[in-house]
Design a protein around this motif. Structure first.
Motif, PDB file in Angstrom:
ATOM      1  N   MET A   1       0.836  -1.203   0.000  1.00  0.00           N
ATOM      2  CA  MET A   1       0.000   0.000   0.000  1.00  0.00           C
ATOM      3  C   MET A   1       0.874   1.257   0.000  1.00  0.00           C
ATOM      4  SD  MET A   1      -3.343  -0.606   0.171  1.00  0.00           S
ATOM      5  CE  MET A   1      -4.629  -1.649   0.840  1.00  0.00           C
ATOM      6  N   LYS A   2       0.445   2.255  -0.741  1.00  0.00           N
ATOM      7  CA  LYS A   2       1.168   3.521  -0.777  1.00  0.00           C
ATOM      8  C   LYS A   2       0.229   4.660  -0.391  1.00  0.00           C
ATOM      9  CE  LYS A   2       4.771   2.479  -4.195  1.00  0.00           C
ATOM     10  NZ  LYS A   2       4.628   1.027  -4.108  1.00  0.00           N
ATOM     11  N   THR A   3       0.778   5.652   0.286  1.00  0.00           N
ATOM     12  CA  THR A   3      -0.016   6.815   0.680  1.00  0.00           C
ATOM     13  C   THR A   3      -0.182   7.746  -0.513  1.00  0.00           C
ATOM     14  OG1 THR A   3       1.898   8.152   1.322  1.00  0.00           O
ATOM     15  CG2 THR A   3       0.963   6.675   3.002  1.00  0.00           C
ATOM     16  N   VAL A   4      -1.077   8.701  -0.374  1.00  0.00           N
ATOM     17  CA  VAL A   4      -1.321   9.636  -1.464  1.00  0.00           C
ATOM     18  C   VAL A   4      -0.067  10.455  -1.782  1.00  0.00           C
ATOM     19  CG1 VAL A   4      -2.195  11.507  -0.003  1.00  0.00           C
ATOM     20  CG2 VAL A   4      -2.984  11.313  -2.357  1.00  0.00           C
ATOM     21  N   LYS A   5       0.728  10.774  -0.752  1.00  0.00           N
ATOM     22  CA  LYS A   5       1.959  11.528  -0.989  1.00  0.00           C
ATOM     23  C   LYS A   5       2.990  10.680  -1.729  1.00  0.00           C
ATOM     24  CE  LYS A   5       1.622  14.870   2.793  1.00  0.00           C
ATOM     25  NZ  LYS A   5       2.261  15.413   4.019  1.00  0.00           N
ATOM     26  N   GLU A   6       3.037   9.404  -1.398  1.00  0.00           N
ATOM     27  CA  GLU A   6       3.958   8.506  -2.092  1.00  0.00           C
ATOM     28  C   GLU A   6       3.546   8.339  -3.553  1.00  0.00           C
ATOM     29  OE1 GLU A   6       5.498   5.547   1.491  1.00  0.00           O
ATOM     30  OE2 GLU A   6       3.569   5.161   0.516  1.00  0.00           O
ATOM     31  N   ILE A   7       2.249   8.234  -3.788  1.00  0.00           N
ATOM     32  CA  ILE A   7       1.743   8.137  -5.164  1.00  0.00           C
ATOM     33  C   ILE A   7       2.080   9.406  -5.931  1.00  0.00           C
ATOM     34  CG2 ILE A   7      -0.336   7.999  -6.592  1.00  0.00           C
ATOM     35  CD1 ILE A   7       0.341   5.360  -5.355  1.00  0.00           C
ATOM     36  N   SER A   8       1.935  10.544  -5.285  1.00  0.00           N
ATOM     37  CA  SER A   8       2.234  11.824  -5.923  1.00  0.00           C
ATOM     38  C   SER A   8       3.703  11.904  -6.316  1.00  0.00           C
ATOM     39  CB  SER A   8       1.875  12.972  -4.977  1.00  0.00           C
ATOM     40  OG  SER A   8       2.181  14.218  -5.571  1.00  0.00           O
ATOM     41  N   ARG A   9       4.585  11.492  -5.403  1.00  0.00           N
ATOM     42  CA  ARG A   9       6.028  11.521  -5.708  1.00  0.00           C
ATOM     43  C   ARG A   9       6.379  10.534  -6.810  1.00  0.00           C
ATOM     44  NH1 ARG A   9       6.659  12.060   0.049  1.00  0.00           N
ATOM     45  NH2 ARG A   9       6.935   9.795   0.236  1.00  0.00           N
ATOM     46  N   LEU A  10       5.711   9.402  -6.812  1.00  0.00           N
ATOM     47  CA  LEU A  10       5.987   8.351  -7.789  1.00  0.00           C
ATOM     48  C   LEU A  10       5.541   8.733  -9.198  1.00  0.00           C
ATOM     49  CD1 LEU A  10       6.905   5.372  -8.298  1.00  0.00           C
ATOM     50  CD2 LEU A  10       4.546   4.707  -7.809  1.00  0.00           C
ATOM     51  N   THR A  11       4.395   9.381  -9.305  1.00  0.00           N
ATOM     52  CA  THR A  11       3.773   9.645 -10.608  1.00  0.00           C
ATOM     53  C   THR A  11       3.889  11.089 -11.088  1.00  0.00           C
ATOM     54  OG1 THR A  11       1.619  10.166  -9.623  1.00  0.00           O
ATOM     55  CG2 THR A  11       2.080   7.845 -10.120  1.00  0.00           C
ATOM     56  N   GLY A  12       4.149  12.015 -10.161  1.00  0.00           N
ATOM     57  CA  GLY A  12       4.171  13.425 -10.542  1.00  0.00           C
ATOM     58  C   GLY A  12       2.792  14.061 -10.533  1.00  0.00           C
ATOM     59  N   VAL A  13       1.774  13.274 -10.189  1.00  0.00           N
ATOM     60  CA  VAL A  13       0.412  13.813 -10.083  1.00  0.00           C
ATOM     61  C   VAL A  13       0.269  14.471  -8.715  1.00  0.00           C
ATOM     62  CG1 VAL A  13      -2.043  13.241 -10.085  1.00  0.00           C
ATOM     63  CG2 VAL A  13      -0.469  11.976 -11.564  1.00  0.00           C
ATOM     64  N   SER A  14      -0.232  15.698  -8.686  1.00  0.00           N
ATOM     65  CA  SER A  14      -0.313  16.422  -7.419  1.00  0.00           C
ATOM     66  C   SER A  14      -1.284  15.760  -6.451  1.00  0.00           C
ATOM     67  CB  SER A  14      -0.739  17.869  -7.661  1.00  0.00           C
ATOM     68  OG  SER A  14      -2.090  17.933  -8.049  1.00  0.00           O
ATOM     69  N   VAL A  15      -1.054  15.983  -5.175  1.00  0.00           N
ATOM     70  CA  VAL A  15      -1.944  15.461  -4.145  1.00  0.00           C
ATOM     71  C   VAL A  15      -3.346  16.018  -4.345  1.00  0.00           C
ATOM     72  CG1 VAL A  15      -2.449  15.486  -1.661  1.00  0.00           C
ATOM     73  CG2 VAL A  15      -0.110  15.096  -2.464  1.00  0.00           C
ATOM     74  N   ARG A  16      -3.428  17.290  -4.702  1.00  0.00           N
ATOM     75  CA  ARG A  16      -4.732  17.922  -4.940  1.00  0.00           C
ATOM     76  C   ARG A  16      -5.488  17.200  -6.056  1.00  0.00           C
ATOM     77  NH1 ARG A  16      -7.046  23.136  -4.381  1.00  0.00           N
ATOM     78  NH2 ARG A  16      -5.139  23.944  -3.450  1.00  0.00           N
ATOM     79  N   THR A  17      -4.760  16.853  -7.137  1.00  0.00           N
ATOM     80  CA  THR A  17      -5.395  16.152  -8.253  1.00  0.00           C
ATOM     81  C   THR A  17      -5.860  14.765  -7.838  1.00  0.00           C
ATOM     82  OG1 THR A  17      -4.094  17.344  -9.911  1.00  0.00           O
ATOM     83  CG2 THR A  17      -5.046  15.243 -10.589  1.00  0.00           C
ATOM     84  N   LEU A  18      -5.059  14.049  -7.062  1.00  0.00           N
ATOM     85  CA  LEU A  18      -5.448  12.728  -6.578  1.00  0.00           C
ATOM     86  C   LEU A  18      -6.684  12.810  -5.690  1.00  0.00           C
ATOM     87  CD1 LEU A  18      -1.915  11.268  -5.822  1.00  0.00           C
ATOM     88  CD2 LEU A  18      -3.476  10.500  -7.612  1.00  0.00           C
ATOM     89  N   HIS A  19      -6.745  13.840  -4.859  1.00  0.00           N
ATOM     90  CA  HIS A  19      -7.936  14.048  -4.030  1.00  0.00           C
ATOM     91  C   HIS A  19      -9.158  14.292  -4.914  1.00  0.00           C
ATOM     92  CE1 HIS A  19      -5.640  15.314  -0.118  1.00  0.00           C
ATOM     93  NE2 HIS A  19      -5.440  14.053  -0.462  1.00  0.00           N
TER      94      HIS A  19
END
Length: 235
Positions: free
Chosen positions: A1-19
């Motif tokens: 499992m990865k947190t939203v911040k980890e996903i953001s760092r991994l993909t370059g997609v902002s946390v705001r966009t993931l939310h």
């Protein structure tokens, strides 16, 4: 499992966009902890990869959601289509770069506009979409899109709402909620509106007289400038 911040760092997609993807049910977290943290597993990452590929191909978010949510969706077949479309895009871009370099070396007398031809790309894109059009989810999307094809009035209504609060501070809660509504509307109906893109739009709203005139017409004199200021106050 990865947190939203980890996903953001991994993909370059902002946390705001993931939310936001979570809010519109495009990409739901696999799990939400008791503390409220979003967690994503490999299946969610695979879906995000598909989303990013479709976005790279300029598919609207609503269209992407309809395709991915269809019970008939074949991830492997879609990936093959995406690869073909990306290859066609690369081929076209290589031609444009070559054309630009030729102008540098040979001058404008040898200009050719054939590299800008999008016929092959558009034809293949249409054929690829046709394969997805027959899914129930896509048909539902198409119907909604047809029923509300012209979003201009709805778009300008947001500026009318912003105009009603322009007497307040641009960083107040009411103004910021409307700016978020504006950003979400653009993302849902046109393209992914990142914070950076939105700030660029804010500058254009006051620098381009056509935009400024239309926005002020919707919300009253000063609405365009207030919108730009409110965008710059985003946190």
């Amino acid at each position: 499992m990865k947190t939203v911040k980890e996903i953001s760092r991994l993909t370059g997609v902002s946390v705001r966009t993931l939310h936001y993807y979570d809010e519109i049910n495009l990409l739901k977290p696999t799990q939400i902890t008791d503390a409220g943290y979003r967690l994503y597993d490999d299946t969610a990452l695979e879906r995000l990869h598909s989303i990013l590929l479709f976005r790279e191909l300029q598919f609207p978010l609503k269209e992407i959601k309809a395709i991915l949510d269809s019970p008939d969706f074949d991830a492997k077949a879609a990936l093959n289509e995406q690869i073909k479309l990306l290859e066609l895009q690369k081929k076209r871009l290589d031609k444009i770069i070559s054309s630009a370099r030729e102008i540098l070396t040979k001058g404008v007398n040898n200009m050719s506009f054939s590299s800008f031809d999008k016929t092959d790309l558009e034809q293949y894109s249409a054929e690829a979409k046709e394969k997805w059009v027959h899914t129930d989810a896509y048909k539902e999307y198409e119907q909604k899109h047809t029923d509300s094809a012209d979003k201009t009035d709805e778009f300008m209504q947001i500026f009318a709402e912003i105009g009603k609060v322009k007497h307040l501070s641009p960083d107040c809660e009411e103004a910021q909620k409307l700016i978020k509504k504006l950003q979400n509307f653009i993302t849902e109906n046109y393209y992914t509106c990142t914070d950076e893109i939105l700030k660029g739009l804010g500058e254009m709203y006051v620098s381009d007289e056509r935009f400024k005139k239309n926005i002020d017409k919707a919300g009253g004199i000063g609405t365009a400038e207030f919108t730009a200021k409110a965008i710059n106050c985003m946190k």
